[in-house]
Each structure stands twice: as structure tokens, then as C-alpha cells.
Design a protein around this motif. Structure first.
Motif, PDB file in Angstrom:
ATOM      1  N   UNK A  28      11.708   2.741  26.343  1.00 45.84           N
ATOM      2  CA  UNK A  28      12.195   4.187  25.306  1.00 45.84           C
ATOM      3  C   UNK A  28      12.362   5.477  25.886  1.00 45.84           C
ATOM      4  N   UNK A  29      13.653   5.957  26.042  1.00 45.92           N
ATOM      5  CA  UNK A  29      13.847   7.033  26.851  1.00 45.92           C
ATOM      6  C   UNK A  29      14.510   8.049  26.131  1.00 45.92           C
ATOM      7  N   UNK A  30      15.113   7.841  25.064  1.00 43.08           N
ATOM      8  CA  UNK A  30      15.968   8.810  24.224  1.00 43.08           C
ATOM      9  C   UNK A  30      14.889  10.112  23.966  1.00 43.08           C
ATOM     10  N   UNK A  31      15.446  11.230  24.048  1.00 42.85           N
ATOM     11  CA  UNK A  31      14.601  12.282  23.969  1.00 42.85           C
ATOM     12  C   UNK A  31      15.360  13.651  23.962  1.00 42.85           C
ATOM     13  N   UNK A  32      14.893  14.710  23.311  1.00 45.12           N
ATOM     14  CA  UNK A  32      15.456  16.001  23.211  1.00 45.12           C
ATOM     15  C   UNK A  32      14.354  17.024  23.638  1.00 45.12           C
ATOM     16  N   UNK A  64      17.278   2.950  25.635  1.00 49.85           N
ATOM     17  CA  UNK A  64      17.611   4.062  24.995  1.00 49.85           C
ATOM     18  C   UNK A  64      17.846   5.339  25.477  1.00 49.85           C
ATOM     19  N   UNK A  65      18.950   6.305  25.311  1.00 47.65           N
ATOM     20  CA  UNK A  65      19.297   7.212  25.922  1.00 47.65           C
ATOM     21  C   UNK A  65      19.979   6.901  27.150  1.00 47.65           C
ATOM     22  N   UNK A  66      20.831   5.751  27.125  1.00 48.21           N
ATOM     23  CA  UNK A  66      21.471   5.406  28.287  1.00 48.21           C
ATOM     24  C   UNK A  66      22.603   5.858  28.715  1.00 48.21           C
ATOM     25  N   UNK A  67      23.058   7.034  28.223  1.00 46.76           N
ATOM     26  CA  UNK A  67      24.443   7.738  28.429  1.00 46.76           C
ATOM     27  C   UNK A  67      24.252   8.739  29.552  1.00 46.76           C
ATOM     28  N   UNK A  68      23.140   9.029  29.918  1.00 46.48           N
ATOM     29  CA  UNK A  68      22.973  10.233  30.875  1.00 46.48           C
ATOM     30  C   UNK A  68      21.753  10.300  31.566  1.00 46.48           C
ATOM     31  N   UNK A  69      21.609  11.283  32.372  1.00 50.02           N
ATOM     32  CA  UNK A  69      20.245  11.556  33.081  1.00 50.02           C
ATOM     33  C   UNK A  69      19.400  10.346  33.653  1.00 50.02           C
ATOM     34  N   UNK A  70      17.948  10.432  33.309  1.00 53.01           N
ATOM     35  CA  UNK A  70      17.313   9.265  33.775  1.00 53.01           C
ATOM     36  C   UNK A  70      17.587   7.962  33.218  1.00 53.01           C
ATOM     37  N   UNK A  71      18.041   7.813  31.639  1.00 53.13           N
ATOM     38  CA  UNK A  71      18.500   6.590  31.070  1.00 53.13           C
ATOM     39  C   UNK A  71      19.630   5.909  31.932  1.00 53.13           C
ATOM     40  N   UNK A  72      20.408   6.694  32.261  1.00 51.66           N
ATOM     41  CA  UNK A  72      21.649   6.193  32.961  1.00 51.66           C
ATOM     42  C   UNK A  72      21.247   5.855  34.485  1.00 51.66           C
ATOM     43  N   UNK A 113      20.331  -6.997  39.035  1.00 50.82           N
ATOM     44  CA  UNK A 113      20.544  -8.203  38.356  1.00 50.82           C
ATOM     45  C   UNK A 113      20.035  -8.460  36.787  1.00 50.82           C
ATOM     46  N   UNK A 114      19.629  -7.178  36.249  1.00 47.29           N
ATOM     47  CA  UNK A 114      19.359  -7.277  34.818  1.00 47.29           C
ATOM     48  C   UNK A 114      20.339  -7.251  33.964  1.00 47.29           C
ATOM     49  N   UNK A 115      20.391  -7.850  32.750  1.00 49.48           N
ATOM     50  CA  UNK A 115      21.181  -7.706  31.850  1.00 49.48           C
ATOM     51  C   UNK A 115      20.625  -6.407  31.021  1.00 49.48           C
ATOM     52  N   UNK A 116      21.564  -5.380  30.592  1.00 47.32           N
ATOM     53  CA  UNK A 116      20.986  -4.351  29.893  1.00 47.32           C
ATOM     54  C   UNK A 116      21.810  -3.883  28.805  1.00 47.32           C
ATOM     55  N   UNK A 117      21.188  -3.619  27.721  1.00 43.05           N
ATOM     56  CA  UNK A 117      21.864  -3.042  26.634  1.00 43.05           C
ATOM     57  C   UNK A 117      21.904  -1.561  26.440  1.00 43.05           C
ATOM     58  N   UNK A 118      22.911  -0.844  26.353  1.00 40.52           N
ATOM     59  CA  UNK A 118      23.114   0.800  26.641  1.00 40.52           C
ATOM     60  C   UNK A 118      23.046   1.086  25.254  1.00 40.52           C
TER      61      UNK A 118
END
Length: 244
Positions: free
Chosen positions: A79-83, A2-10, A20-25
Motif C-alpha cells: 500500500x504505497x500510493x501517497x501525496x 500501488x504507486x508503482x510508477x515512480x519513487x519508492x513504488x518503482x 522472481x515475484x510477479x507484480x501488478x503495477x
């Protein structure tokens, strides 16, 4: 992821994809998620872009269903999404709407994703999987005027401990990474000056976000018989030890 569009998540997504991982963004902004996938280059074929609002149970359910259809068994939730919302505002001036928004994303969203992952990990064969929660050094020591963010990160620690305990019978491991001053958009202001506990405004050092990503990958790639329960990764000179 989660939060895969920027920062730490990206950064973590790119680290995992290139190894080599498969990842759901997952995240609220499709364009940012698609940019993360593009940055993965040849590994982009192992990325699934899944716009998701983690505060909405039906969207979280759809996220995990899509992940299962695309990749089969699931191995990891980051579990990365955050504000950080409300930073810099004294407690007596913090709008309730801001407080609620931060709690919705940082705590409720993390719970909904962990709950969905837990269900999948229990039901799949072989049983098990791993959850890594993105905490913060604020889970231990707050910054001035950060009550909403700090409260949710303290709560994240309780979430991590409970998931770790409840997951034991099902080979579900749960750990937490507490991150301090990784160089992302969220920490840009730290380089020019940020309020300290003594009332002064001073710049703080930051670290390369890639160092965080490598730490998450290490946690993720452990066998389920081993777990990093809590890890703290931070810029060596940041005012955390001795804060206040």
C-alpha cells in the motif's frame, strides 16, 4: 503495488520483479507504469500494468479482479500510493480541497486497497496473505506545515494495527514501513534546503531508495507465521531523532 510508477513504488517493484515475484503495477499514469515494467528488463513479462485511481472503489475492485485473473492467488499488497500535498503551507492557509485530496489518496485509498486485499486473502485457498503499508517517519514526528500528510500517516499506523489484529484468524499479516529521506523526486528539495522545526532552512541527507526496496522485500518474504510489525528505514543523519 500501488504507486508503482515512480519513487519508492518503482524501486520496490523492480526489486521484487528481479527477485522472481510477479507484480501488478497500479497507479494513475499508464506511461509511468509501463516505464517501470520496461526497466525490469527480462522480468517485465511478470508485470501487469493496471492503471488505477485508488480513491475510486470500482477501480480498486477491478484492479484486484485483474490481478486474480492474471496470477491466481495473491500474496502481497504494498500500500504505497501517497501525496505530500500542502507541504509548506501554514495550517490556516491550507485549502480544504488540498486537505481532502491528501486524505482521499493517503488514507481512503489505502483503506480501499487493504479492504479488497483482505477479501481476497480470506477467500482464497490456502487462506492468507500480507499487507505492507507505507507509513513515514511523519507517523511519529511531523515536519513544519505538513498537517495533511502527517495526519494521514498517523492514521496509517492505526490502519496497520487494526488490519494486523483483524487478520489474525485468517493468516493475514500486516506491517508498516516508515521511511525517511529516501532519494526520490519527492525528496529532491531536501538536498538543497528544507524548513526545520526551529525555523531555519537546511539541507538534509538522503539514502538510496534501493535500501528501502530491499527492506520491503525482506518483510514480504517472511513466512506468514512471522511479521515485521513496524520498521523504520531512514537516512542515518536526518533530523528525526531529536526533531524539534
Amino acid at each position: 503495488m500501488t504507486g508503482g510508477g515512480s519513487g519508492i513504488g518503482r524501486a520496490v517493484a523492480l526489486e521484487l520483479l528481479t527477485q522472481g515475484w510477479s507484480v501488478v503495477l497500479a497507479g494513475r499514469h499508464r506511461a509511468r507504469l509501463e516505464e517501470t515494467a520496461r526497466l525490469a528488463g527480462e522480468a517485465a513479462g511478470r508485470a501487469l500494468v493496471a492503471p488505477t485511481d485508488v480513491t475510486r472503489p470500482e477501480e480498486v475492485h477491478a484492479l484486484f479482479a485483474a490481478a486474480s485473473v492474471r496470477f491466481g492467488a495473491l500474496g502481497l499488497l504494498f500500500n504505497n500510493a501517497g501525496l505530500f500535498g500542502g507541504g509548506g503551507v501554514p495550517v490556516e492557509e491550507l485549502a480544504y480541497e488540498t486537505w481532502r485530496e491528501v486524505v482521499e489518496v493517503n488514507l481512503n485509498g489505502a483503506f480501499l486497497c487493504a479492504q479488497a486485499a483482505f477479501r481476497h486473502f480470506k477467500e482464497q485457498r490456502p487462506q492468507g496473505g500480507r499487507i505492507i503499508n507505507n507509513g513515514s517517519v511523519s507517523a511519529h514526528a511531523p515536519r513544519p506545515h505538513s498537517i495533511a500528510y502527517t495526519a494521514t500517516k498517523h492514521a496509517m499506523t492505526g490502519l496497520t494495527k487494526s488490519l494486523s489484529l483483524d487478520g489474525r484468524p485468517y493468516r493475514i499479516a500486516c506491517g508498516q514501513i516508515d521511511i525517511g529521506n529516501a532519494a526520490t523526486e519527492m525528496t529532491d528539495r531536501m538536498r538543497t534546503g528544507i524548513l526545520q522545526a526551529d525555523g531555519a532552512v537546511r539541507p538534509e541527507p538522503v539514502m538510496d531508495v534501493a535500501d528501502v526496496a530491499r527492506t520491503v522485500r525482506h518483510m514480504a518474504e517472511l513466512p506468514l507465521d512471522a511479521n515485521v510489525q513496524f520498521a523504520t528505514v531512514m537516512a542515518s543523519g536526518m533530523p528525526y531523532i531529536g526533531r524539534g
